[in-house]
Write an enzyme that holds these catalytic residues in place. Structure first.
Site, PDB file in Angstrom:
ATOM      1  N   HIS A 155       5.247  15.795  -5.334  1.00 11.09           N
ATOM      2  CA  HIS A 155       5.287  14.936  -6.607  1.00 11.09           C
ATOM      3  C   HIS A 155       5.392  13.417  -6.687  1.00 11.09           C
ATOM      4  O   HIS A 155       5.933  12.692  -7.119  1.00 11.09           O
ATOM      5  CB  HIS A 155       6.495  15.526  -7.405  1.00 11.09           C
ATOM      6  CG  HIS A 155       6.355  16.784  -7.637  1.00 11.09           C
ATOM      7  ND1 HIS A 155       6.050  17.509  -8.611  1.00 11.09           N
ATOM      8  CD2 HIS A 155       7.336  17.838  -6.767  1.00 11.09           C
ATOM      9  CE1 HIS A 155       6.290  19.036  -8.407  1.00 11.09           C
ATOM     10  NE2 HIS A 155       6.869  18.981  -7.377  1.00 11.09           N
ATOM     11  N   SER A 276      -7.701 -13.140  -2.170  1.00  8.17           N
ATOM     12  CA  SER A 276      -8.120 -13.562  -3.620  1.00  8.17           C
ATOM     13  C   SER A 276      -8.541 -14.886  -3.680  1.00  8.17           C
ATOM     14  O   SER A 276      -7.899 -15.702  -3.140  1.00  8.17           O
ATOM     15  CB  SER A 276      -6.737 -13.066  -4.600  1.00  8.17           C
ATOM     16  OG  SER A 276      -6.862 -13.922  -5.759  1.00  8.17           O
ATOM     17  N   LYS A 282      -2.401 -13.153  -1.528  1.00 13.66           N
ATOM     18  CA  LYS A 282      -3.044 -11.792  -1.353  1.00 13.66           C
ATOM     19  C   LYS A 282      -3.775 -11.366  -0.251  1.00 13.66           C
ATOM     20  O   LYS A 282      -4.580 -12.167   0.338  1.00 13.66           O
ATOM     21  CB  LYS A 282      -3.919 -11.395  -2.831  1.00 13.66           C
ATOM     22  CG  LYS A 282      -3.235 -11.731  -3.956  1.00 13.66           C
ATOM     23  CD  LYS A 282      -2.626 -10.225  -4.368  1.00 13.66           C
ATOM     24  CE  LYS A 282      -3.580  -9.985  -5.530  1.00 13.66           C
ATOM     25  NZ  LYS A 282      -3.464  -8.464  -6.111  1.00 13.66           N
ATOM     26  N   GLU A 289     -10.237   0.706  -1.349  1.00  9.78           N
ATOM     27  CA  GLU A 289     -10.530   0.922  -2.912  1.00  9.78           C
ATOM     28  C   GLU A 289     -11.953   1.102  -3.154  1.00  9.78           C
ATOM     29  O   GLU A 289     -12.484   2.011  -3.950  1.00  9.78           O
ATOM     30  CB  GLU A 289     -10.160  -0.393  -3.653  1.00  9.78           C
ATOM     31  CG  GLU A 289      -8.800  -0.674  -3.519  1.00  9.78           C
ATOM     32  CD  GLU A 289      -8.459  -1.874  -4.177  1.00  9.78           C
ATOM     33  OE1 GLU A 289      -8.544  -2.099  -5.458  1.00  9.78           O
ATOM     34  OE2 GLU A 289      -8.042  -2.904  -3.611  1.00  9.78           O
TER      35      GLU A 289
END
Ligand code: ARG
Length: 457
Positions: A155, A276, A282, A289
């Protein structure tokens, strides 16, 4: 010039030509088309349907055409309808009369079925090799991390301690099954449609088994109508590819989580991250992704193919031409994703201390503390309640079970002795779990040894 121009008195509409043509995408299997043609004429000559001399002329010319395409001397022109017409046209241009006999006893329906199978077979092998490389990377991480403790989750809540080797081992199993699925697809599709003709075989005395042997198939197909309309193997391939993407996507999701500021279990190498344009701090896990994202288009290919085939009457229908673009795209995507993911994984840094800290702070050894009490005569239900109180105490003080003093333990239950600390150490918790497939050292070593054999023997 169209292969089928004879029956027509009027040119086709240009839009129709463009809509109908497949050359822009089927040119990718020019090698397979030539390979199939060489086998076909070799068989025709053996059967005395064409002369050996005609066969030799065509064979030499086909080999030359392949070389010319390879070296860029011959450009595949998009003016042809498909790769089959293009190769045949060039052959006829170069050899004259013999070239006109190439298509004896053959239709583009069995020809395209053959080309696609030859192409898919190669792609299965290439994809399988990439999976094997990925498995080697995973195997390396497993070998190095049998004592890298980390929380195992259910979970997405910290549950019990495992090791990084064990966590990686789960992915090893998935990709191993993916290889089996590819091998299974290969095995089932490995029959040769050449000689099925348009749908009903031919009147020439073809030796189809001989063609099949020449092209490395297990046998010639048993029904000529099925031969030209079977695309099951493409559905099976797309299914296998979709499952590979599903696995890569789950793995990517974990890498993305682990790379986040909240987890900091891993750091993706600079070579596999991006920045970024506005936020200087970043470092984004774009590769993971993208792999996760591209899963959608591969699933899409599977659903498209199934939908295209649904309700198609026998035998060949032009709808089937739709099998190519989506299959090619899915294959390209999956191969790229495996390669990129493998590179990212091979260069990733694991923050071992942080992983172990996370396992401790998440009370993943609480079950082991309860087991300790049970081993000292406390009933499990009582032990569960006692450890519950220990956990509350720790939460209150913002510490882990390992940080408590013996006095604090004893205040909650006098059963605890000095050896509690060793009993709830991550090492002990993991090493006690030695059933087959569990993260314990011995169980894990057995799996690593088995994987070593699987990969390198
Ligand atoms: N480009 C076609 C395909 O991919 C080749 C077969 C053409 N056959 C035909 N009867 N028009 O399916």
């Amino acid at each position: 010039m169209k292969l089928w121009g004879g029956r027509f008195t009027k040119d086709t509409n240009t839009l129709v030509d463009n809509f109908n043509a497949s050359i822009t995408f089927d040119k990718r299997f020019w090698r397979e088309d030539i390979e199939g043609s060489i086998a076909h004429i070799t068989m025709l000559a053996k059967q005395g349907i064409i002369s050996n001399e005609e066969k030799d002329i065509m064979k030499d010319a086909l080999i030359q055409i392949a070389e010319d395409i390879e070296t860029g001397k011959l450009e595949i022109s998009d003016d042809s309808e498909d790769i089959h017409s293009f190769i045949e046209a060039v052959l006829t241009e170069r050899t004259g009369e013999p070239g006109k006999k190439l298509h004896t006893g053959r239709s583009r329906n069995d020809q395209v079925a053959l080309d696609m199978k030859l192409y898919v077979r190669k792609q299965i092998t290439e994809t399988d090799n990439l999976l094997k490389e990925l498995l080697k990377t995973i195997h390396g991480i497993m070998k190095d991390n049998t004592e890298t403790y980390m929380p195992g989750f259910t979970h997405l809540q910290k549950a019990q301690p495992v090791t990084l080797a064990h966590h990686m081992g789960a992915y090893f199993e998935m990709f191993k099954r993916d290889r089996l699925r590819l091998a299974d697809t290969y095995k089932r599709m490995n029959t040769c449609p050449l000689g099925a003709g348009a749908l009903a075989g031919t009147t020439y005395p073809l030796d189809r088994d001989y063609s099949a042997t020449l092209l490395g198939f297990d046998a010639a197909t048993d029904n000529s109508m099925d031969s030209v309309s079977d695309r099951d193997y493409i559905v099976e391939l797309l299914n296998a590819l979709s499952i590979i993407m599903m696995h890569l996507s789950r793995f990517s999701e974990e890498i993305i989580l682990w790379n986040s500021n909240e987890y900091r279990f891993v750091e993706i190498d600079d070579a596999y991250s991006t920045g970024s344009s506005i936020m200087p701090q970043k470092k984004n896990p774009d590769i993971a992704e993208l792999v996760r994202g591209k899963t959608g288009r591969v699933y899409g290919a599977l659903i498209s193919m199934l939908t295209t085939l649904k309700g198609l009457p026998l035998a060949y229908n032009k709808d089937m031409q739709e099998d190519k673009e989506l299959t090619f795209d899915a294959i390209d995507t999956v191969k790229d994703c495996i390669k990129l993911f493998d590179g990212m994984l091979a260069t990733i840094r694991f923050n071992r201390l942080r992983m172990e800290e996370s396992a401790k702070s998440g009370f993943t050894n609480a079950t082991d503390a309860a087991d300790y009490l049970v081993n000292h005569g406390v009933a499990f239900r009582d032990a569960h309640a006692i450890v519950g109180r220990l956990v509350l105490f720790c939460i209150d003080k913002n510490i882990s079970l390992d940080d408590m003093t013996l006095e604090e333990y004893k205040a909650i239950s006098p059963v605890f002795e000095e050896d509690i600390f060793e009993n709830i150490s991550m090492k002990t918790c993991v090493d006690r779990r030695n059933t087959k497939g569990a993260p314990g050292r011995d169980a894990m070593q057995a799996v690593i040894k088995q994987n070593e054999k699987y990969l390198f023997d």
